[in-house]
Each structure stands twice: as structure tokens, then as C-alpha cells.
Write an enzyme that holds these catalytic residues in place. Sequence first.
Site, mmCIF file in Angstrom:
data_model
loop_
_atom_site.group_PDB
_atom_site.id
_atom_site.type_symbol
_atom_site.label_atom_id
_atom_site.label_comp_id
_atom_site.label_asym_id
_atom_site.label_seq_id
_atom_site.Cartn_x
_atom_site.Cartn_y
_atom_site.Cartn_z
ATOM 1 N N SER A 419 0.836 -1.197 0.000
ATOM 2 C CA SER A 419 0.000 0.000 0.000
ATOM 3 C C SER A 419 0.873 1.250 0.000
ATOM 4 C CB SER A 419 -0.889 -0.010 1.243
ATOM 5 O OG SER A 419 -1.931 0.915 1.128
ATOM 6 N N PRO A 420 0.413 2.326 -0.644
ATOM 7 C CA PRO A 420 1.196 3.569 -0.613
ATOM 8 C C PRO A 420 1.291 4.107 0.805
ATOM 9 C CG PRO A 420 -0.948 3.933 -1.648
ATOM 10 C CD PRO A 420 -0.809 2.459 -1.466
ATOM 11 N N CYS A 422 3.282 7.206 3.057
ATOM 12 C CA CYS A 422 4.131 8.394 3.039
ATOM 13 C C CYS A 422 5.356 8.188 3.917
ATOM 14 C CB CYS A 422 3.350 9.606 3.522
ATOM 15 S SG CYS A 422 2.070 10.139 2.370
ATOM 16 N N GLN A 497 0.817 7.005 -6.684
ATOM 17 C CA GLN A 497 -0.433 7.662 -6.300
ATOM 18 C C GLN A 497 -0.270 9.175 -6.423
ATOM 19 O OE1 GLN A 497 -1.692 7.886 -2.021
ATOM 20 N NE2 GLN A 497 -3.203 6.354 -2.663
ATOM 21 N N TYR A 578 -8.147 14.498 1.445
ATOM 22 C CA TYR A 578 -7.322 15.364 0.619
ATOM 23 C C TYR A 578 -8.215 16.060 -0.412
ATOM 24 C CZ TYR A 578 -3.642 12.868 3.049
ATOM 25 O OH TYR A 578 -2.853 12.342 4.029
ATOM 26 N N ARG A 626 -8.214 5.750 -5.495
ATOM 27 C CA ARG A 626 -8.477 5.421 -4.090
ATOM 28 C C ARG A 626 -9.610 6.307 -3.599
ATOM 29 N NH1 ARG A 626 -4.419 4.241 0.943
ATOM 30 N NH2 ARG A 626 -4.476 2.235 -0.119
ATOM 31 N N ARG A 721 1.191 -1.357 7.102
ATOM 32 C CA ARG A 721 2.071 -1.600 8.247
ATOM 33 C C ARG A 721 2.733 -2.978 8.239
ATOM 34 N NH1 ARG A 721 -1.922 1.818 10.070
ATOM 35 N NH2 ARG A 721 -1.209 3.671 11.202
#
Length: 769
Positions: A419-420, A422, A497, A578, A626, A721
Site C-alpha cells: 500500500s502507498p 508516506c 499515487q 485530501y 483510491r 504496516r
Amino acid sequence: MSEASDPPKVGIIGAGPAGLYSAILLKKAHPAAQITVVEKNPRGVTWGWGVVFSEETMGHFADADAESFNAIRDAFARWEAIDVHFKGRVINSGGHDFAGIRRVKLLEILAARAEELGVTIEYDTEIDDDMSRFDDCALVVAADGINSRVRARYEDTFKTTIVPGTAKFIWLGSDKLWDTFTFLIRENEHGLFQVHAYRFDVDTSTFIVECDDRTWRNAGLHEATEAQSIAYCEQLFAEELGGAKLLGNRSRWLSFPTLSCAQWHHGNTVLIGDAAHTAHFSIGSGTKLAMEDAIHLVAALTEDPTRGAEDSLIAYERGRRLDVSKLQRAASVSQKWFEDISRYKHFEPEQFVVSMMTRSKRVTHENLRIRDSAYVDGLDRWFSAHVGEPVADTEPVPPPMFHKFTLKDMTLDNRVVVSPMCMYSARDGVPNDWHLVHIGSRATGGAGLVMCEMTDVSAEARISPGCTGLWTQEQSDGWKRVVNYVHEYSRAKIGIQLAHAGRKGATEVLAKGGRPLPPEQAWELVAPSPIPWNDSSQTPRELTRADMVEIREQFVRAAKHALAAGFDLIEIHAAHGYLLSSFISPLTNTRADEYGGKLAGRMRFPLEVFDACREVWPSTKPMSVRISATDWSPEGLSDSDAVTVARMFHEHGCDLIDVSAGQTHPGAKPVYGRMFQTPFSDRIRNELRTVATMAVGNIQGWDHINTIIVSGRADLCALARPHLYDPYLTLHAAAEQGWHRNVPWAEQYRAGMSSADLVAAQHGHGPDK
């Protein structure tokens, strides 16, 4: 409750399983106590037919009171298999170990045991609303069921919430003796019906019929008497009944209510069982909850002799509430599956059954294998053929997660996605050595697709100064270095992404607390409406039409840079509050122009951005979006809205919906748990049926992945994670399932295969041939 000079008095309202079992355990703990159970019904009169217990639950009863347990055990009807009848097929799975007993018989056993110990039971006795007869009691146990008068009397304390189910059910009996726990799924001209049937003694079975409200009304059952309902169901399931009869017992069509209370006690009065909480019958735990309440209540009352009744009740509630909440949550998910069962009627029987078996998330693919390995082997072989990779009967079958998946010209080796995430480690938006190692190690770790972090389309679009970007050639070149490594040294595909942070921008990096940047360092924030993220955040400026055109072109520029860098897929980030997400949510978009209002208006700008990127991104390459499938707020975006959002993106050329949830609003109230966002993916995938989905959200390893994929809840699983903890998660998963010699390893790492052999052996798998 302590033994004082005068024997304490206990009043128990309700002679159901909760009340009688409480009486038994309290009398054992305090033999001198004067315990009276008051029941409004005559002796031997009850609603319903049989009840079900698992082996684990029965172990708790054996420890609490061996005498009543032995009597209950001797009256049990046992089974270890489940049969599901669907589309002319019967699929069987074993190893489930359940037991059933007639409800009246259970109550007889508990009443006899209570009376043997000296408990007084008063049947056919109504309780006055003033509760005056219990004034001299040290403890009052309200076990008077879902329509509890005690709970109603002290409603200001208990603060009850009741959520009615959307389906209708009728609880019947049958003189057919089912050899297994049996589910019957039958569709006729009125709609889809399902039956939960099981034998609970030598001559009778439970036969619960359930359907959605529309089906119920189409069939005229909303106006039917008990006899008419029985006749309809006998005709509908005549083939399975084989001449057997259905039986009524004050049976009527109901909607199952999920009940919970903010507090379970008022002074020395405590609610237990259905008076305090309910759990849908599809997981068979109502009576289990009630009797285990009694066990925990008596333990709390007896563990500290110096503690008063009310303090003991506080301790009981504190210790018991989490377990009850977990089970209620599982029951709610199970109930929802059956309420929405028509969503899955297009499934082939194999997938329908595993979806049903794993519906509550307490049972998984590997758990089913432990129970019945032959069933899971057959399931996995069916899935291999279903996805176009059939396996000969003589050959080992791959776990579901290790099947390929194709979108446009991109074929993934497996269903695992990084998963993307940051990293907040870039300078001026340029990815560096950290990103090369971070992404590269997870690619060589075996994941089918590695998604690079949220990457911003302009300097003003960043969350923080440490975010990566794709608005300059230098940034594109930096990403090209990462992409080239992944393509040269692994078989993984790589995506990126693209995003604009909107009102959540201009913050410190997460390692420094993620607080808003000081004014002298911050940049201006923009959003669809001038609503700050929280009280400490900068108020964004409302976007003008000219602003939107500029931002749309920034996304286009970023998509072109992504193409030049060699990415296999781009994803538009329209989730987590966002910029694009804040257009979609009614909580953050209060515009009065054509870009606000109803969902179609709120979707206008996100779709403009997607269309513009789709135009410059090659038609042979896939694009994903997403979304946040819910705002976790009653006034916000709902999961039914999310289906519409997904449909609109798909109609505009989106190949994959990456289904996340929440993070759109600081006041959201998520319902966390394992695989907690997967139901949103499930709904979108199986209501639309035309677009692939990716599930994300507390997916913890290969068993979860296999479960989600084989049950048709998603096409891909993204893990965040777990990949931070283990870059080689996919290779390790292959070893633990004995499949490591069938997946590609980097040539430089093949010497480690012998270590993987040892891991496989530790998990019960011999060397693959």
C-alpha cells in the site's frame, strides 16, 4: 455481595437462560443467600425452538457448574458438518463441532438445578412497574429479555440503542431431522429466501426462514397468518423437506433488533443477556452471551468480599464489555451478509459458500483448512480454474493469493500489494536513496504490485515539506531510478499515487508531530469550501474555477511525468480528506455552484481530473482511484454513496477501485477491527460486478489475503504496516504455506531457499516437488 449476619436477598427477573444460570451460580457462591427468580410466563412456556452452543462455550459451562453441564450435555444433538444447498448443489464442510438443545429442555435443566440448590422460582408472575418487591434485595438481576421493563424503567441510565435489521425472519420448527447444520438458499418469483436448519433433539429441528423486506412483501407474507406462512414455506422448500412438516410456536415474522446499552447497571440493579445486548441468530450466540454474562457477573460479585454490590457491577461491566462488543460486532457483520445475500447470488456455489462461511471474519481460509482440509483443497482447485489457471488433480494447488491478476497490459504475479505509505523523506519533492531501498526491498520481497507513496502534483499540493512530488523533471528522473530498479531486479509491477493535499497540507513531517507549519513556512491551502481541518489548522481558500483548471493541469503534468518515469499504473488519490476527497464528501463541500450540492455535482471536479489524466495515460495501461467509502459519520458519505462514486469513476475508464475509508473528517467514528474496511470493497465489487477492487485496512497477513480473495470480496489486497515490519512478507507467506519453490525469487537470494524449506516444514509442509 458479601455474607453478612442476615442472609442477603437477590431478586432475578426472568427465568430464561441468563436468569436461571445467574441464580445457580450465585447460590453456589452464596449458599445462604435468599434468591428468588420471577418469571412472567407459566412454567414450560417459551418462544422459539432450539439453541446452539460451540465446543468452546460448553467448556465454559463445564467449569462453571459441572452438574447442569452434564445434564445439558446428555440432552445435546451434535454435529460437526455444515451443508449449503445452492443452485442445485450441496457443498459440505466439516470440523465445526456444534451442539443443539431444545430451548424448553435447557430451561427445564437449569430450573431443576436452581431449585435443587434452594432457589425459589415464581412462574406466571408479573412485576409491578415500581419494583417495590425488590426494595430489600442486595442485588437485582434484570434478565427479562429484549423488551425488559427494568431497562425501560431506568432508561435515562441505561441509554438503550436499538438498530432494527432490514430482513424479515420467522422461527419455525420441523419434524425433519437434519444430519448437519444446513443452509438452504432458494430463489422464486418473489425473491431470495434462506433457511438456517439444525436438529436439536431426537424428533425436532429448528427451521428459521429469512428474506429481505421486498421479497417478504412480494410473497404477501406481510399479511400472512402463522398457518399461511408455514404453508408458503412448506411449499417453497418442499424438495428439501421431503414430506416433513413445519411447526409453529407463536411464530411470526420479525426484524432482528441489535440492542446495546451505554451502561448495564443502575445502583444495585444489573442488566444481563438480551436485556443488555443482542447478537444475531446467524452466529448462534444469544444464549451463549446470556449464560457467559452470568458467569462473569458472579465472578465479579465474589472475587472481592469487601466490595459493595454497585462497585462489583462496575467491575463486571468493565471486564465484560469488550468481549460482548467483539461478539456483537461479529454478529452484526454476519447479519449484514444475510440481509444482503442477494448481492452474492451471481456467485458460483463454491464462492458463495466460502463467502458465507467467512462472513463474520471469525472464520478464515486457514481456519477452514484446519477444520476440513479436503474441503479447502477442493475450494482452492475450483478457484484456480475460476481465474483461468486450472491445476491437475495430481498437482499441488496454489493458495488463492498466488494467482496472477491482469489489468489492461499489466499482469501481477500475485494478489499482494504494498500500500502507498508516506515516508516524509524527500527534499524538494525528489525521491532519494531511502525511496530506492524502501520500494526496491518490497519489490524483491515478492509483492505483485508496489505502490509508491502519495506523490503531490505541485509544491502547494504537499502535506509536508518531506513529501514526494511529480511536478519537475528532476522528480521524474528520481522516480525513474526507482522504477528501473524494480523492473530490472524483480517481477513486481510499480504504481504511483497522484494527489493534492488540499486543506490537510502545510504541516510538519509526521516525525515532528504533523502540526501545522508556522505562518512564515506555510503555503496557502485551498479546498472546495473554506473549512479548516481542525481548530488549529489554517483555513483554506475556496477554489475558483480558474484554480480548478490549474490544478487539473497539474495532475495531467504529473501523469505525463509518471509515464516518462516508466510506472505501470497511476492512481488518483480521492480519499482520506485530501483535495479530491473533500470535493466528494458533503461534510467538506458546501459549494452552491455546479461543483457542490448533490453527489453528481460534488463528483464533477474529481471526474474532470480523472478524465484529463486518463486522456494522457496510455489506454493499454491501468488507472486506479483510491476512495474513502464512508466518512464514518451519519451526515457524511455512506457506503451506498460509495457504490455510486465507484460506478462513476469506472464509467470514466477507471480499472481498479482502491477501497479505503474515513480520514476525511476529524470527528469521524470508525469501527475498527481486522479487515475492517473489506466490507466496503465487497459491496462495490459485488454490486457493480464490472470493476476490480482492492481491499485495504488492517489486513494482517496471508490468511486474511487468502480469505478475502477466494471469497470474492476483492481482487487485490493492499497491506501497509505489515510491509513496514516485513519487506519480504510475500516470500515469507509462500514459505509458511509451502509454496515458496513455486514463486520467483531474486537470483541473488536463491541460496536462502533452504531456510524457507525449514520454515515450510515448521508449518507442516514438506519440500515442494
